[in-house]
Design an enzyme around this catalytic site. Structure first.
Site, mmCIF file in Angstrom:
data_model
loop_
_atom_site.group_PDB
_atom_site.id
_atom_site.type_symbol
_atom_site.label_atom_id
_atom_site.label_comp_id
_atom_site.label_asym_id
_atom_site.label_seq_id
_atom_site.Cartn_x
_atom_site.Cartn_y
_atom_site.Cartn_z
ATOM 1 N N SER A 142 16.657 31.744 -32.412
ATOM 2 C CA SER A 142 16.017 32.301 -33.609
ATOM 3 C C SER A 142 16.424 33.773 -33.670
ATOM 4 O O SER A 142 16.886 34.325 -32.657
ATOM 5 C CB SER A 142 14.498 32.188 -33.443
ATOM 6 O OG SER A 142 13.820 33.016 -34.366
ATOM 7 N N TYR A 155 6.533 32.560 -28.526
ATOM 8 C CA TYR A 155 7.746 32.133 -29.244
ATOM 9 C C TYR A 155 8.890 33.112 -28.995
ATOM 10 O O TYR A 155 10.012 32.710 -28.680
ATOM 11 C CB TYR A 155 7.422 32.047 -30.743
ATOM 12 C CG TYR A 155 8.497 31.425 -31.602
ATOM 13 C CD1 TYR A 155 8.600 30.037 -31.728
ATOM 14 C CD2 TYR A 155 9.391 32.210 -32.330
ATOM 15 C CE1 TYR A 155 9.569 29.460 -32.538
ATOM 16 C CE2 TYR A 155 10.359 31.639 -33.143
ATOM 17 C CZ TYR A 155 10.439 30.267 -33.245
ATOM 18 O OH TYR A 155 11.396 29.705 -34.066
#
Ligand code: NAD
Length: 260
Positions: A142, A155
């Site tokens: 990401s 995350y």
């Protein structure tokens, strides 16, 4: 057709980005194995690909469960003789400030992203080494593999961790022709993101439109979401790349939100 005669296992491929990658891989000639929590959802996704003329199968796989990962890979190897590409894509999101974050939620997120990446990588590498025809391992990182955002501690930690894993795989896998790279998308409107728009609005005391405009897309060059097709196109490129020249890298696809 860039992936003729290749077999690919994609985790989390019943939905979102993984589903688009499976669909695109099949269009490029690969046989694709949809690995997701629900066998029914995986079989429905596989049926769609088969109806469009592709070759697909589904396995039930919770990527945090060692036995399920081993069984899923064994089923695929038995059916198709090997694994040429792994896309480690399954993921979840949890929105919470660090001080309010429950330890159980921290562990749950890290288990899916990091334990899942390890277990599927190990199974894929064993199969690739046994088949002696190399392979490509692709992680779904990401922009949060490089940048931080508030409310996403586990995350951001997990996505940074995948960069390290990919680099080790590049070094350990090279002798067997196994390449490893990380795709780092910006925001893509999948169920994972749709769910967090109201959650972020609540936490930040702003409207949902402001979450999209001023949180998710603020730093992009054009205020645009990245699409599942953008990510799938990059995955095809990495899966088809023929040599170890491109390995141990991360490639950001984010409308310029993060520039390396
Ligand atoms: P999604 O919610 O649409 O799909 C995620 C899939 O993963 C679902 O099918 C779900 O069932 C599956 N999954 C969840 N836990 C699992 C487990 N334990 N075992 C097996 N499968 C499991 O989400 P998405 O947006 O397509 O996300 C896919 C990946 O892309 C994730 O790793 C996510 O972090 C990453 N990503 C997404 C975005 C985005 O903006 N959507 C941006 C960057 C990275």
């Amino acid at each position: 057709m860039q992936l003729t005669n290749k077999t690919a296992l994609i985790t989390g491929a019943a939905s979102g980005i993984g589903n688009e990658i499976a669909t695109e891989f099949a269009r490029e000639g690969a046989k694709v194995c949809i690995a997701d929590l629900s066998l029914a959802a995986g079989e429905a996704a596989a049926a769609k690909i088969t109806q469009a003329g592709g070759t697909a199968m589904a396995v039930a796989m919770n990527v945090t469960d060692e036995a399920q990962v081993e069984a899923g890979f064994a089923k695929m190897v038995k059916a198709w003789g090997g694994v040429d590409v792994l896309v480690s894509n399954a993921g979840i999101q949890i929105i919470s400030s660090l001080v309010e974050l429950k330890f159980a939620d921290w562990k749950r997120l890290l288990a899916v992203h990091v334990d899942g990446a390890f277990l599927t990588t190990r199974a894929a590498m064993r199969a690739m080494i046994a088949a002696k025809r190399g392979g490509s391992i692709i992680y779904m990182g990401s922009v949060h593999s490089h940048e931080a955002s508030p409310l996403k501690a586990p995350y951001v930690t997990a996505k940074h961790g995948l960069l390290g894993l990919a680099k080790v795989v590049a070094k350990e896998g090279a002798a067997a022709g196994i390449r490893s790279n990380v795709i780092c998308p910006g925001f893509v409107r999948t169920p994972l993101v749709e769910k967090q728009i109201p959650e972020q609005a609540k936490e930040l005391h702003i409207s949902e439109a402001d979450v999209v405009r001023n949180v998710m897309l603020k730093e992009t060059v054009d205020g645009e979401f990245t699409t599942t097709q953008d990510v799938a196109g990059l995955a095809v490129f990495l899966a088809a790349f023929p040599t170890n020249a491109l390995t141990g890298q991360s490639i950001v696809v984010s409308h310029g939100w993060y520039m390396q």
